[in-house]
Design a protein around this motif. Structure first.
Motif, short mmCIF file in Angstrom:
data_model
loop_
_atom_site.label_atom_id
_atom_site.label_comp_id
_atom_site.label_asym_id
_atom_site.label_seq_id
_atom_site.Cartn_x
_atom_site.Cartn_y
_atom_site.Cartn_z
N GLU A 395 0.80 -1.22 0.00
CA GLU A 395 0.00 0.00 0.00
C GLU A 395 0.84 1.28 0.00
N LEU A 396 2.16 1.13 0.23
CA LEU A 396 3.04 2.31 0.35
C LEU A 396 3.20 2.99 -1.00
N LYS A 397 3.01 4.29 -1.03
CA LYS A 397 3.09 5.06 -2.27
C LYS A 397 4.48 5.67 -2.44
N ASP A 398 4.81 5.93 -3.68
CA ASP A 398 6.07 6.62 -4.05
C ASP A 398 7.30 5.92 -3.48
N LYS A 399 7.24 4.61 -3.40
CA LYS A 399 8.37 3.86 -2.83
C LYS A 399 9.31 3.40 -3.93
N SER A 400 10.54 3.17 -3.56
CA SER A 400 11.53 2.54 -4.42
C SER A 400 12.17 1.43 -3.62
N SER A 401 12.66 0.41 -4.31
CA SER A 401 13.20 -0.75 -3.58
C SER A 401 14.63 -1.02 -4.01
N CYS A 402 15.37 -1.59 -3.09
CA CYS A 402 16.74 -2.04 -3.33
C CYS A 402 16.94 -3.34 -2.57
N LYS A 403 17.99 -4.06 -2.92
CA LYS A 403 18.35 -5.27 -2.20
C LYS A 403 19.78 -5.12 -1.70
N ALA A 404 19.92 -5.29 -0.40
CA ALA A 404 21.24 -5.20 0.22
C ALA A 404 21.82 -6.60 0.36
N THR A 405 23.07 -6.77 -0.01
CA THR A 405 23.76 -8.06 0.06
C THR A 405 24.71 -8.07 1.25
N ASP A 406 24.76 -9.21 1.94
CA ASP A 406 25.66 -9.30 3.09
C ASP A 406 27.09 -9.50 2.62
N ASP A 407 28.01 -9.63 3.58
CA ASP A 407 29.43 -9.73 3.26
C ASP A 407 29.81 -11.07 2.62
N THR A 408 28.93 -12.07 2.72
CA THR A 408 29.23 -13.35 2.07
C THR A 408 28.90 -13.31 0.58
#
Length: 481
Positions: A395-408
């Motif tokens: 339901e969140l408007k005006d959102k953008s997404s990313c994916k964070a990767t761990d150190d492995t």
């Protein structure tokens, strides 16, 4: 009064003086009037004192027992200012300059004098011309306060327009052997000049070295050029004699530092020839800046000016690349149009790597990397890290997404951000572990035979092929699926 001294007999002849007459008489005679009155009359005399110049009102005891103390205290408070002038001299023949050296005042004004103080008046006389032959060669003039000629000093002046000179001395030692000494003055030979004929035109020791600007003023108009060097004039300042600096061609002095003569180097340094030498804790042209830098660091920790500017006067001056991309804020913590937040220099991913440090089982962040992630430039702009549900994200408007990767490099976790304005962001994520690709577990699965020979090694193994009869099928094909 009558003969017995009891009755005033001139009441019908003379009237009491007016307030104006009292004030004028006191002022012209330089009399300081003190009204010593008892308590109940003080308000009346306070009003009267405002109308009489140089007057004051004091309380006296009913029995006048404090009269002596009042006289002493009021006398000690009297201050005097004199504007000194010279009069009576022939202005066409001579010029008279008065310089006062007193607790206060400047030029010919002597101010701030109290009982027991003294001031010094220096008289400088410059001869403009010798008086014509039909005028006397002597004169007298007086110096006195402008409004009171009764206090004066008389000065006698003799005009010496001719003198008996010694015989001319050719190649005199006083003229460096390069000129003739006559009447105390050197007449230099060709190519030499100066008071002692010590300067040589051929050695480029001329007035050109003493000229500072296009106006052509020699020694800034405050001195004379001697052998290519300025001999600067003297001047009076703060009750003592000073001279302009020859190293600046007389353009500066030890009172030339800003911001004002009464506040040289902001009282945080020493002025020498227009330049401030600052005390250890100050810097800047006029020592107006502290050397401290604590206000240039973000609260808690971080680089000076967030690594986006320089610290001047304990204040950040932020970098600006162009009209569409700059940093701002007390510590340059804010950024205008910093670009992609998933990758690049201003990525939000290090912020989440810091936020998720050892928080989720599958998301691994090395201890040695944590501090670096937490200091990421963009992290200063994140207002909140909020845990939400999948439904909330939908339901969140005006959102953008990313994916964070761990150190492995094998586990990643998604987050979403919303740009509130050009200086603030909110970050959202779901409270669940990271999704990982575990190659080690797959290899182990293969080694144990779960894939190649599952029926031989796994007691729970069941054949995935099911057999069933389709009653509607009329053919003879195999019924294996």
């Amino acid at each position: 009064m009558d003969r017995e001294g009891k009755v005033y007999t001139e009441a019908l002849t003379l009237d009491y003086p007016s307030v104006y007459q009292i004030s004028r008489a006191a002022n012209s005679s330089e009399v300081h009037v003190v009204f010593a009155v008892i308590e109940r009359a003080k308000a009346l005399y306070d009003a009267l004192s405002k109308q009489v110049e140089l007057s004051s009102t004091v309380l006296i005891e009913e029995d006048s027992s404090n009269i002596v103390d009042l006289i002493i205290s009021q006398t000690s408070k009297i201050t005097t200012t004199y504007d000194m002038v010279a009069t009576g001299y022939p202005e066409e023949d001579m010029e008279v300059t008065l310089t006062a050296r007193c607790p206060k005042g400047n030029g010919s004004t002597c101010a701030g004098l109290v009982l027991g103080n003294s001031g010094v008046i220096t008289v400088s006389i410059k001869l403009k011309r010798c008086p014509p032959s039909d005028k006397p060669k002597k004169t007298m003039f007086t110096i006195h306060p402008r409004d009171n000629a009764k206090i004066n000093a008389t000065i006698a002046v003799n005009f010496l327009c001719t003198c008996q000179c010694e015989e001319p001395e050719v190649s005199s030692a006083r003229c460096s052997g390069r000129g003739t000494l006559e009447c105390g003055t050197c007449a230099c030979e060709g190519g030499f000049f100066g008071a002692n004929c010590s300067c040589n035109m051929d050695s480029e020791q001329s007035n050109e070295k003493c000229i500072t600007d296009s106006s052509g003023a020699v020694c800034s108009g405050r001195g004379s050029c001697v052998c290519g060097k300025c001999l600067c004039d003297q001047f009076e300042e703060s009750g003592s004699t000073h001279s302009y600096c020859s190293e600046t061609l007389c353009s500066e002095s030890d009172f030339s530092c800003g911001p004002t003569k009464d506040n040289l180097c902001y009282n945080h340094g020493d002025c020498r020839c227009g330049n401030c030498t600052c005390h250890p804790t100050r810097t800047g042209k006029f020592c107006n800046c502290p050397t401290a830098t604590e206000r240039c660091y973000p609260s808690g920790s971080g680089d000076m000016c967030s690594g986006r500017g320089r610290c001047e006067c304990n204040t950040c001056v932020c970098d600006r690349k162009d009209d569409n991309f700059w940093f701002f804020g007390d510590t340059c913590q804010y950024c205008k149009d910093c670009g992609d937040f998933c990758t690049g220099e201003y990525s939000l991913m290090p912020c989440l790597q810091c936020e998720w440090f050892n928080k989720y089982k599958n998301f691994k962040v090395k201890e040695t990397n944590k501090e670096q992630y937490c200091k990421s430039r963009k992290c200063h702009l994140v207002t909140n890290y909020t845990i939400v549900t999948r439904e909330y994200i939908n339901e969140l408007k005006d959102k953008s997404s990313c994916k964070a990767t761990d150190d492995t490099g094998k586990c990643e976790k998604e987050f979403w951000y919303v740009l509130l304005n050009e200086t603030a962001y909110e970050v959202y994520y779901i409270d669940e572990d990271a999704a990982c690709t575990d190659d080690n577990k797959i290899s182990e699965f293969k080694l144990r035979g779960y894939i190649n020979n599952p029926s031989e090694t796994n007691e729970l193994y069941k054949d995935p092929v099911a057999k069933m009869q389709n009653p509607l099928y009329g053919g003879t094909a195999s019924n294996e699926l």
